[in-house]
Design a protein around this motif. Structure first.
Motif, PDB file in Angstrom:
ATOM      1  N   LEU A 257     -16.798  -3.383   6.761  1.00  0.00           N
ATOM      2  CA  LEU A 257     -15.407  -3.693   6.271  1.00  0.00           C
ATOM      3  C   LEU A 257     -14.373  -2.693   7.021  1.00  0.00           C
ATOM      4  CD1 LEU A 257     -16.863  -3.679   2.757  1.00  0.00           C
ATOM      5  CD2 LEU A 257     -16.199  -5.658   4.202  1.00  0.00           C
ATOM      6  N   THR A 258     -14.868  -1.586   7.359  1.00  0.00           N
ATOM      7  CA  THR A 258     -13.656  -0.518   7.838  1.00  0.00           C
ATOM      8  C   THR A 258     -13.644  -0.353   9.258  1.00  0.00           C
ATOM      9  OG1 THR A 258     -15.489   1.428   7.366  1.00  0.00           O
ATOM     10  CG2 THR A 258     -13.729   1.186   5.807  1.00  0.00           C
ATOM     11  N   ILE A 259     -14.272  -1.470   9.955  1.00  0.00           N
ATOM     12  CA  ILE A 259     -13.863  -1.836  11.423  1.00  0.00           C
ATOM     13  C   ILE A 259     -12.425  -2.031  11.511  1.00  0.00           C
ATOM     14  CG2 ILE A 259     -14.613  -2.992  13.507  1.00  0.00           C
ATOM     15  CD1 ILE A 259     -17.383  -3.279  12.331  1.00  0.00           C
ATOM     16  N   THR A 260     -11.849  -2.915  10.531  1.00  0.00           N
ATOM     17  CA  THR A 260     -10.728  -3.515  10.767  1.00  0.00           C
ATOM     18  C   THR A 260      -9.587  -2.704   9.715  1.00  0.00           C
ATOM     19  OG1 THR A 260     -11.512  -5.130   9.279  1.00  0.00           O
ATOM     20  CG2 THR A 260     -11.106  -5.673  11.703  1.00  0.00           C
ATOM     21  N   LYS A 261     -10.161  -1.996   9.007  1.00  0.00           N
ATOM     22  CA  LYS A 261      -8.915  -1.099   7.996  1.00  0.00           C
ATOM     23  C   LYS A 261      -9.509  -0.094   7.576  1.00  0.00           C
ATOM     24  CE  LYS A 261      -8.580  -4.579   4.745  1.00  0.00           C
ATOM     25  NZ  LYS A 261      -9.410  -5.734   5.245  1.00  0.00           N
ATOM     26  N   PRO A 262      -8.676   0.937   7.390  1.00  0.00           N
ATOM     27  CA  PRO A 262      -9.171   2.128   6.825  1.00  0.00           C
ATOM     28  C   PRO A 262      -9.670   2.041   5.347  1.00  0.00           C
ATOM     29  CG  PRO A 262      -6.795   2.286   6.794  1.00  0.00           C
ATOM     30  CD  PRO A 262      -7.210   1.060   7.412  1.00  0.00           C
ATOM     31  N   LYS A 263     -10.648   2.911   5.038  1.00  0.00           N
ATOM     32  CA  LYS A 263     -11.322   2.678   3.799  1.00  0.00           C
ATOM     33  C   LYS A 263     -10.310   2.857   2.557  1.00  0.00           C
ATOM     34  CE  LYS A 263     -15.286   5.308   2.692  1.00  0.00           C
ATOM     35  NZ  LYS A 263     -16.123   6.178   2.218  1.00  0.00           N
ATOM     36  N   PRO A 264      -9.333   3.829   2.542  1.00  0.00           N
ATOM     37  CA  PRO A 264      -8.694   3.809   1.550  1.00  0.00           C
ATOM     38  C   PRO A 264      -7.754   2.571   0.992  1.00  0.00           C
ATOM     39  CG  PRO A 264      -8.277   5.802   2.682  1.00  0.00           C
ATOM     40  CD  PRO A 264      -8.978   4.767   3.647  1.00  0.00           C
ATOM     41  N   LEU A 265      -7.807   1.368   1.980  1.00  0.00           N
ATOM     42  CA  LEU A 265      -7.192   0.364   1.836  1.00  0.00           C
ATOM     43  C   LEU A 265      -7.918  -0.736   1.172  1.00  0.00           C
ATOM     44  CD1 LEU A 265      -4.324   0.027   4.628  1.00  0.00           C
ATOM     45  CD2 LEU A 265      -4.269   0.675   2.241  1.00  0.00           C
TER      46      LEU A 265
ATOM     47  N   TYR B  84      -7.648   7.887  11.251  1.00  0.00           N
ATOM     48  CA  TYR B  84      -8.089   6.510  11.665  1.00  0.00           C
ATOM     49  C   TYR B  84      -7.107   5.276  11.113  1.00  0.00           C
ATOM     50  CZ  TYR B  84     -11.456   2.420  11.741  1.00  0.00           C
ATOM     51  OH  TYR B  84     -12.035   1.289  11.975  1.00  0.00           O
ATOM     52  N   LYS B  85      -6.526   4.534  12.063  1.00  0.00           N
ATOM     53  CA  LYS B  85      -5.672   3.613  11.534  1.00  0.00           C
ATOM     54  C   LYS B  85      -4.779   3.834  10.577  1.00  0.00           C
ATOM     55  CE  LYS B  85      -9.430  -0.094  12.507  1.00  0.00           C
ATOM     56  NZ  LYS B  85      -8.527  -0.671  13.787  1.00  0.00           N
ATOM     57  N   LYS B  86      -4.047   4.777  11.005  1.00  0.00           N
ATOM     58  CA  LYS B  86      -3.143   5.671   9.945  1.00  0.00           C
ATOM     59  C   LYS B  86      -1.880   4.603   9.983  1.00  0.00           C
ATOM     60  CE  LYS B  86      -0.732   8.105  13.873  1.00  0.00           C
ATOM     61  NZ  LYS B  86      -0.284   9.322  14.408  1.00  0.00           N
ATOM     62  N   GLU B  87      -1.579   3.791  11.023  1.00  0.00           N
ATOM     63  CA  GLU B  87      -0.529   2.842  10.525  1.00  0.00           C
ATOM     64  C   GLU B  87      -0.682   2.091   9.772  1.00  0.00           C
ATOM     65  OE1 GLU B  87      -3.371   1.168  13.492  1.00  0.00           O
ATOM     66  OE2 GLU B  87      -2.382   3.162  13.338  1.00  0.00           O
TER      67      GLU B  87
ATOM     68  N   ALA C 107       8.411   6.580  -7.868  1.00  0.00           N
ATOM     69  CA  ALA C 107       9.234   8.228  -7.901  1.00  0.00           C
ATOM     70  C   ALA C 107       8.436   9.319  -7.210  1.00  0.00           C
ATOM     71  CB  ALA C 107       9.659   8.585  -9.198  1.00  0.00           C
ATOM     72  N   MET C 108       7.430   9.136  -6.533  1.00  0.00           N
ATOM     73  CA  MET C 108       6.504  10.369  -5.934  1.00  0.00           C
ATOM     74  C   MET C 108       7.016  10.113  -4.515  1.00  0.00           C
ATOM     75  SD  MET C 108       2.709  10.614  -7.698  1.00  0.00           S
ATOM     76  CE  MET C 108       2.367   8.986  -6.995  1.00  0.00           C
ATOM     77  N   LYS C 109       7.226  11.158  -3.798  1.00  0.00           N
ATOM     78  CA  LYS C 109       7.667  10.973  -2.272  1.00  0.00           C
ATOM     79  C   LYS C 109       6.383  11.130  -1.686  1.00  0.00           C
ATOM     80  CE  LYS C 109      11.955  13.800  -2.595  1.00  0.00           C
ATOM     81  NZ  LYS C 109      12.690  15.016  -2.058  1.00  0.00           N
ATOM     82  N   ILE C 110       6.105  10.474  -0.608  1.00  0.00           N
ATOM     83  CA  ILE C 110       5.086  10.611   0.161  1.00  0.00           C
ATOM     84  C   ILE C 110       5.485  11.042   1.721  1.00  0.00           C
ATOM     85  CG2 ILE C 110       3.086   8.992   1.331  1.00  0.00           C
ATOM     86  CD1 ILE C 110       3.124   7.074  -1.140  1.00  0.00           C
ATOM     87  N   LYS C 111       4.752  11.859   2.022  1.00  0.00           N
ATOM     88  CA  LYS C 111       4.560  12.518   3.554  1.00  0.00           C
ATOM     89  C   LYS C 111       3.399  12.251   4.101  1.00  0.00           C
ATOM     90  CE  LYS C 111       6.421  16.494   3.673  1.00  0.00           C
ATOM     91  NZ  LYS C 111       7.906  16.244   4.405  1.00  0.00           N
ATOM     92  N   TYR C 112       3.247  11.921   5.563  1.00  0.00           N
ATOM     93  CA  TYR C 112       2.191  11.731   6.304  1.00  0.00           C
ATOM     94  C   TYR C 112       1.974  12.959   7.138  1.00  0.00           C
ATOM     95  CZ  TYR C 112       2.764   6.991   4.187  1.00  0.00           C
ATOM     96  OH  TYR C 112       2.634   5.932   3.235  1.00  0.00           O
ATOM     97  N   VAL C 113       0.705  13.268   7.125  1.00  0.00           N
ATOM     98  CA  VAL C 113       0.433  14.322   8.466  1.00  0.00           C
ATOM     99  C   VAL C 113      -0.870  13.822   9.319  1.00  0.00           C
ATOM    100  CG1 VAL C 113      -0.372  16.818   8.763  1.00  0.00           C
ATOM    101  CG2 VAL C 113       1.317  16.231   6.777  1.00  0.00           C
ATOM    102  N   THR C 114      -0.835  13.796  10.539  1.00  0.00           N
ATOM    103  CA  THR C 114      -1.936  13.223  11.211  1.00  0.00           C
ATOM    104  C   THR C 114      -2.994  14.521  11.621  1.00  0.00           C
ATOM    105  OG1 THR C 114      -0.473  11.547  12.209  1.00  0.00           O
ATOM    106  CG2 THR C 114      -2.492  12.207  13.265  1.00  0.00           C
ATOM    107  N   GLN C 115      -4.270  14.223  11.108  1.00  0.00           N
ATOM    108  CA  GLN C 115      -5.274  15.248  11.707  1.00  0.00           C
ATOM    109  C   GLN C 115      -5.571  14.377  13.080  1.00  0.00           C
ATOM    110  OE1 GLN C 115      -8.857  14.997   9.260  1.00  0.00           O
ATOM    111  NE2 GLN C 115      -9.604  16.681  10.162  1.00  0.00           N
ATOM    112  N   LYS C 116      -5.530  15.094  14.184  1.00  0.00           N
ATOM    113  CA  LYS C 116      -5.469  14.392  15.473  1.00  0.00           C
ATOM    114  C   LYS C 116      -6.946  14.647  15.790  1.00  0.00           C
ATOM    115  CE  LYS C 116      -1.024  16.001  17.181  1.00  0.00           C
ATOM    116  NZ  LYS C 116      -0.383  16.603  17.971  1.00  0.00           N
ATOM    117  N   SER C 117      -7.685  15.395  15.321  1.00  0.00           N
ATOM    118  CA  SER C 117      -9.185  15.157  15.448  1.00  0.00           C
ATOM    119  C   SER C 117     -10.222  15.370  14.322  1.00  0.00           C
ATOM    120  CB  SER C 117      -9.900  16.403  16.516  1.00  0.00           C
ATOM    121  OG  SER C 117      -9.570  17.778  16.171  1.00  0.00           O
ATOM    122  N   GLN C 118     -11.148  14.644  14.233  1.00  0.00           N
ATOM    123  CA  GLN C 118     -11.919  14.562  13.098  1.00  0.00           C
ATOM    124  C   GLN C 118     -12.836  15.754  12.927  1.00  0.00           C
ATOM    125  OE1 GLN C 118     -10.703  12.149  10.632  1.00  0.00           O
ATOM    126  NE2 GLN C 118      -9.381  12.005  12.527  1.00  0.00           N
TER     127      GLN C 118
END
Length: 343
Positions: free
Chosen positions: A17-25, A54-57, A69-80
């Motif tokens: 299932l997560t080959i094509t999408k990140p698990k949180p989705l 992983y698949k952050k986009e 009403a909550m702001k969302i900010k994204y920060v990339t973890q470049k290496s796992q």
């Protein structure tokens, strides 16, 4: 207050299932896991920092910059390199007090609120097999130790990955070394924190971790309270029992105890105890079996009951799927019996 959601991992245990999408989705009860998480934070925090990788986009385009009403900010973890380094990515954006949560688990809003009453807090949950988890050793309601997957019994209170912390944790993260998994573990810093400060442990029964594809079925059933959940613009010509059907689906036949993701067509079929991905076109039968052993990343896992797990974009006609088979995305299957995984 702020919250950090750790959502950068590749999640190979939930393949296909997560080959094509990140698990949180991945959806349970017709909502992505991360939406359940965000809803639990409404009215408690005003900004959410999501650590992506992983698949952050996919996550960024789905959520955008705000949620109720909550702001969302994204920060990339470049290496796992572990949950410790994942949280460290958010250091420059955090003020003194914040929540930390795992992006692939679902938590109770009541437990989150309880955490906010203390200077430091964690949430633990009583489990049947503590050797599969990190566990808290508790004394008078406070954390005395945190032991990863103990070989002998020390506690039955599993670490749920929900914490109330402040900036002191970053100094402790600078003191830890890599674990046996060659990762910087946030749990190592939590252990150090508990040695220096009183860290309250809130115990819960409402923690829904999703480690494997079949966990989606269990959590989905709990959240739906055994009622069907039918998405928008979905047409059903047949019967759907105790299942979730996504948006823009067409269902013909009988679906029992299953999850069908978005934009999927099921024709003239019988399906039970299965997870079927998005944009699938399936015709045939999926029969469930009890006591299946699935090998995931080299480890044998006993599954109580499972029909099949089918990845996105699969096309199957006159297919008879048995034995808990897992089918990787983009496969085409015709006129055959599938009794083992298809990669």
């Amino acid at each position: 207050m702020q919250a950090v959601i750790l959502s950068a991992g590749k999640s190979t245990r939930t393949y296909p299932l997560t080959i094509t999408k990140p698990k949180p989705l991945l959806k349970v009860a017709n909502k992505p896991i991360i939406i359940h998480t965000l809803e639990s934070l409404v009215g408690i925090v005003d900004e959410v920092i999501i650590i992506v990788g992983y698949k952050k986009e996919n996550i960024i385009s789905y959520l955008g910059d705000t949620f109720k009403a909550m702001k969302i900010k994204y920060v990339t973890q470049k290496s796992q390199t572990g949950t410790g380094s994942a949280l460290a990515c958010a250091k420059d954006f955090l003020s003194n007090k914040f929540l930390v949560m795992m992006g692939d688990d679902i938590y109770s809003k009541k437990d989150i609120l309880k955490c906010t009453k203390y200077p430091y807090a964690v949430v633990g949950c009583k489990v049947k097999e503590p050797s599969n988890f990190g566990v808290y050793v508790i004394g008078n309601g406070f954390v005395k130790d945190l032991i990863e997957k103990p070989k002998r019994f020390v506690s039955e209170i599993a670490n749920t990955g929900l914490y109330l912390l402040d900036r002191k944790i970053f100094g402790l993260l600078g003191e830890i070394k890599k674990s046996e998994r060659n990762e910087y573990e946030l749990t190592s810093a939590i252990r150090l924190l508990a040695n220096e400060q009183e860290v309250r442990c809130i115990t819960t029964t409402k923690w829904y971790p999703i480690g494997y594809p079949w966990d989606l079925l269990r959590v989905d059933r709990i959240l739906r309270n055994k009622k069907n959940s039918i998405g928008e613009n979905t047409k059903i010509n047949g019967s759907v029992i105790n299942s979730s059907i996504g948006d823009n689906c067409f269902i013909e036949g009988k679906i029992l105890n299953s999850i069908i993701m978005d934009n999927t067509i099921i024709k003239d079929s019988f399906i039970e105890d299965s997870v079927i991905g998005s944009n699938v076109n399936f015709q045939g039968t999926i029969i469930s079996k009890r006591g299946i052993i699935k090998n995931v990343n080299g480890k044998d896992i006993k599954v109580e009951k499972l029909g099949a797990v089918i990845g996105d974009n699969v096309k199957a006609s006159n297919a008879n799927v048995t034995n808990g088979a897992m089918i990787w995305p983009d496969k085409t299957i015709c006129n055959c019996v599938i009794d083992k995984d298809v990669y």
